[in-house]
Every structure is written in C-alpha cells, then in structure tokens.
Design a protein around this motif. Structure first.
Motif, PDB file in Angstrom:
ATOM      1  N   ILE A 244       1.693   4.132  -3.031  1.00 17.43           N
ATOM      2  CA  ILE A 244       1.491   5.576  -2.857  1.00 17.43           C
ATOM      3  C   ILE A 244       2.752   6.333  -3.265  1.00 17.43           C
ATOM      4  O   ILE A 244       2.708   7.308  -4.015  1.00 17.43           O
ATOM      5  N   LEU A 245       3.896   5.860  -2.774  1.00 21.53           N
ATOM      6  CA  LEU A 245       5.137   6.582  -3.025  1.00 21.53           C
ATOM      7  C   LEU A 245       5.584   6.441  -4.488  1.00 21.53           C
ATOM      8  O   LEU A 245       5.992   7.426  -5.110  1.00 21.53           O
ATOM      9  N   ASP A 246       5.473   5.238  -5.030  1.00 24.79           N
ATOM     10  CA  ASP A 246       5.850   5.034  -6.436  1.00 24.79           C
ATOM     11  C   ASP A 246       5.001   5.918  -7.349  1.00 24.79           C
ATOM     12  O   ASP A 246       5.504   6.512  -8.308  1.00 24.79           O
ATOM     13  N   GLU A 247       3.730   6.008  -7.024  1.00 23.39           N
ATOM     14  CA  GLU A 247       2.797   6.836  -7.782  1.00 23.39           C
ATOM     15  C   GLU A 247       3.212   8.305  -7.683  1.00 23.39           C
ATOM     16  O   GLU A 247       3.308   9.002  -8.690  1.00 23.39           O
ATOM     17  N   GLU A 248       3.490   8.753  -6.470  1.00 21.02           N
ATOM     18  CA  GLU A 248       3.849  10.151  -6.254  1.00 21.02           C
ATOM     19  C   GLU A 248       5.135  10.495  -7.004  1.00 21.02           C
ATOM     20  O   GLU A 248       5.275  11.593  -7.538  1.00 21.02           O
ATOM     21  N   MET A 249       6.070   9.552  -7.047  1.00 22.94           N
ATOM     22  CA  MET A 249       7.357   9.847  -7.665  1.00 22.94           C
ATOM     23  C   MET A 249       7.391   9.519  -9.152  1.00 22.94           C
ATOM     24  O   MET A 249       8.418   9.669  -9.802  1.00 22.94           O
ATOM     25  N   GLY A 250       6.252   9.062  -9.690  1.00 26.46           N
ATOM     26  CA  GLY A 250       6.146   8.882 -11.138  1.00 26.46           C
ATOM     27  C   GLY A 250       6.707   7.583 -11.684  1.00 26.46           C
ATOM     28  O   GLY A 250       6.996   7.480 -12.871  1.00 26.46           O
ATOM     29  N   TYR A 251       6.869   6.576 -10.816  1.00 27.10           N
ATOM     30  CA  TYR A 251       7.328   5.273 -11.332  1.00 27.10           C
ATOM     31  C   TYR A 251       6.157   4.525 -11.955  1.00 27.10           C
ATOM     32  O   TYR A 251       5.048   4.537 -11.407  1.00 27.10           O
ATOM     33  N   PRO A 252       6.402   3.864 -13.085  1.00 25.10           N
ATOM     34  CA  PRO A 252       5.325   3.063 -13.672  1.00 25.10           C
ATOM     35  C   PRO A 252       5.089   1.817 -12.815  1.00 25.10           C
ATOM     36  O   PRO A 252       5.969   1.398 -12.081  1.00 25.10           O
TER      37      PRO A 252
ATOM     38  N   ARG B 153       0.828  -1.220   0.000  1.00 27.47           N
ATOM     39  CA  ARG B 153       0.000   0.000   0.000  1.00 27.47           C
ATOM     40  C   ARG B 153       0.855   1.260   0.000  1.00 27.47           C
ATOM     41  O   ARG B 153       0.660   2.158  -0.820  1.00 27.47           O
ATOM     42  N   PHE B 154       1.793   1.332   0.937  1.00 24.55           N
ATOM     43  CA  PHE B 154       2.618   2.532   0.985  1.00 24.55           C
ATOM     44  C   PHE B 154       3.551   2.599  -0.214  1.00 24.55           C
ATOM     45  O   PHE B 154       3.793   3.667  -0.770  1.00 24.55           O
ATOM     46  N   ARG B 155       4.068   1.431  -0.626  1.00 16.76           N
ATOM     47  CA  ARG B 155       4.961   1.401  -1.795  1.00 16.76           C
ATOM     48  C   ARG B 155       4.245   1.981  -3.012  1.00 16.76           C
ATOM     49  O   ARG B 155       4.811   2.773  -3.762  1.00 16.76           O
TER      50      ARG B 155
END
Lengths: 174, 222
Positions: free
Chosen positions: A165-173, A161-163
C-alpha cells in the motif's frame, strides 16, 4: 494444564470473580486443568481465602486446581506461551498477541466499558472461528463446551500488505 | 457595498474554496514515480497503547533504507511509545541513526474537562505547526514525504498542521490513515473525521470498506 485469565490494564471485576468461582474451577478441573493463573489488574476480588506472598495471592483448591492471582507484569508474553488456554478481555492487542502464538482463546468482552466496539471484535473473530466469544454469565457453559480442535488457526502476520500500500502510494515500482 | 464588508463576506468564501481545492478527491491521488534508490521521509504518529503497537507493527514491514529518515511523533509523557519506537529501530538494526522522536502536548488528556480542551488542543497544534510548517520554512528541510496516522484524537491535530501547509501551498506530506484492527463495523472518532482529509484511508475489516466508498481493505495489516 494451565489456564491463564487476563483483564488487561484496567479492571474487570465480573470476569475475575467468575473465573475464581467454585463452579468454573470445578469445570476447569474436569477438563484437565490443574493450574489457573489470573492477571486481575485493578479488579477487586475476595482475598480472604488466599495466601499472599509478595505480589501474588495463591490458593490450592480442594479439588486440586492451584490458583494464582496477581495484578500486573510488564509483559504477558511468557504467560501466554506457558498457557494451554487463555481467557481474556476483548482488547485487540491481547487478542492479537495470543492468536499469533496459536493459543486457544476465549474472549469475554467487558460490557461495562462505554464503547462496545470490543464486543464487535470478539463476535466477528468468533464468527470466523478464531476465538470463542463468551460473556461473564455464560463463561461456564463456554468452557464446558470448549474444544480447541474446532478453532480455525489465525493467519500469520503478513507485512507485505501494508508495504505494498505504502510503496504504491509513494510511487515505488514493484 | 462597503469594501470592508465585501472583504468580510468574501474571505470565508475564499478560504472554503481553497479548502475544497486541496481536499483529496474521490479518485486516488496522483502518484509520482519514484526511483528505487530514492528515499522517502516518513513521519509516524504514535498514539500510545494499542495505537502504538499497531503503528509499529505496520512500520516493521517496511524497508527502512527506503523510508528514511523516520520521525516519530509521540505525546508528552508517553515514554513507553518512545521506548518502543527506539526498540523497533534497534531491532531493524540500521547502522546509521536515521530517526528522531519529537514530542507534542496532548490535545486532551483522559478525563480532562471539555472546557479546557480547546486550550490544550491549541498548545498541541502550535507544537505541530512548529515542526511541520515553521521549522521546514526556516531550515528548508521538509518534515516528511508521507505521514502515517492511526488515531486517537491528537492525530487529528497533526493532520490540521499538515493542512496549513497545503492551504499555503507549501510542501506537505501525503497522509495515510490506517483504522485499528479493533474497529470492525464502526469507525473510530478520528477515523470518522480524518476520512475526508487523508489521501489513503485503509480499514482492516471488509464490513467497514463495504459501508464507505473512501475506505480501502486489503486484509489484516497487523
């Protein structure tokens, strides 16, 4: 069976006093517990009936419950694992540690603390069926009526869940 | 009107307009697209006790090759948090040493008089500004791409330092705040303050998200 009481890093005289009272010990005995360990932190308690050995106070109750009291240990993880029932203050760290081990938990919020958000956490987890919330006053009744089979298992840690959120925020596909 | 009087009047107005311009808008902040192979520098404030435990649990879920290097910010004297960070790092078994721990003075110690709090807060802010604003200016190496905060008070100071960068148009990390699992119906004080300033504001109980348009709820994270 072993019951473990923990008050955390501060003090909670009310809970320690209650846990060591004759009627709570009698009730624990009648529920099949023959061993009570109390992590009392900086709480005051009546040491006169105990035998002290090092940092541990012990007493063999007439009814048969062996009572052990000590103040602190660096980690309580082993105590939680050994216990068949944990009775704790409502600190979120303790609650998470105990529930992740799938141990039956009775939570007693310390109402003497200024901020009563601990109370909200205990009540909400009780509403969801993961713990039983009690007060110092009704602890005896709660132990009497306690049935671990009615508790709802606590979900395992889900790091995705947190992974996400953060991946999304930082623009990782994905 | 005298030019100096005019300047005195207009400066605060200009500062406020600038602050308004850099505050996160209601809609999600613009997210760039990052290559899978492109690492992201991560900053993490460890607020001691339960805050540190939750922060490190959040971190444990991340791909450390992706979020690299990592900078842990701990309060002076909080050796336990630093030790726990080092323990997590060795658990994740990164072969190259890709993290550092920096310490900052506490904004306010427990039981500290309110009278001296501004003084200690300024000391704390000065250290944060050194690490987040000045040192990157001198070395050309920016502090972090994303900074995670989860309370308590001193993390507000860290946020102020980030806002100095934004104010000046310097590189600044994205700010992600995660409210504690312990907060069911009411935000913590740092949550109440930081919700206006961070790019992502995540809570762990649906009651909090329902009461707050900025708050985002994705279930329990720790």
């Amino acid at each position: 069976m072993l019951a473990f009481v923990t008050v955390g890093s501060t003090r909670f005289d009310g809970l320690v006093h209650r846990a060591l009272s004759d009627n709570v010990l009698d009730t624990l005995r009648s529920k099949g517990y023959d061993h009570l360990v109390v992590q009392c932190g900086n709480s005051d308690f009546d040491t006169s009936e105990f035998t002290r050995a090092g940092d541990t106070w012990t007493r063999q109750q007439k009814g048969g419950v062996l009572v052990e009291v000590w103040r602190f240990k660096p980690t309580l993880q082993e105590e939680y694992k050994r216990a068949d029932l944990v009775i704790s203050h409502a600190g979120s760290g303790t609650i998470l540690d105990v529930l992740r081990l799938q141990k039956p938990l009775i939570v007693v919020p310390n109402s003497t603390l200024m901020d009563d958000h601990q109370q909200e956490l205990a009540v909400s987890l009780d509403d969801l069926g993961h713990v039983k919330a009690a007060t110092v006053q009704n602890l005896l009744l709660v132990i009497e009526g306690f049935n671990r089979a009615t508790l709802v298992p606590f979900p395992a840690f889900d790091g995705s869940r947190f992974r996400e959120i953060l991946d999304e925020e930082m623009g990782y596909p994905y | 009107m005298h030019p100096i009087a005019l300047a005195i009047l207009l400066t605060p107005l200009g500062l406020l307009l600038r602050l308004y311009a850099i505050l996160p808008q209601g809609k999600p902040t613009k997210r760039g697209v990052r290559l899978v192979s492109e690492p992201c520098k991560l900053g993490m404030f460890l607020g001691s006790g339960g805050h540190t435990t939750e922060a490190l649990t959040l971190l444990s879920s991340l791909d450390f090759a992706r979020y690299s290097p990592r900078t842990y910010i701990v309060s002076c004297g909080d050796t336990l948090s630093a030790k726990k960070a080092v323990a997590l790092e060795s658990l994740k078994a990164s072969e190259i040493l890709a993290y550092s721990v920096i310490t900052i003075p506490r904004a306010r110690r427990v039981h500290q008089s309110l009278l001296t709090t501004p003084l200690t807060s300024m000391q704390s802010l000065a250290t944060c500004v050194y690490h987040i604003t000045l040192s990157p200016l001198i070395t050309g190496v920016h502090f972090a791409d994303v900074l995670l905060l989860n309370g308590p008070g001193t993390c507000v100071i860290v946020c102020i330092a980030v806002y100095i960068n934004r104010f000046l148009g310097l590189h600044s990390p994205k700010l992600v705040y995660v409210e504690s699992f312990a907060r069911v119906r009411r935000l913590s004080l740092s949550g109440k303050i930081l919700r206006f300033f961070v790019d992502r504001f995540v809570v762990q109980w649906p009651e909090l998200a329902a009461a707050d348009s900025k708050a985002e709820y994705r279930g329990w994270l720790v």
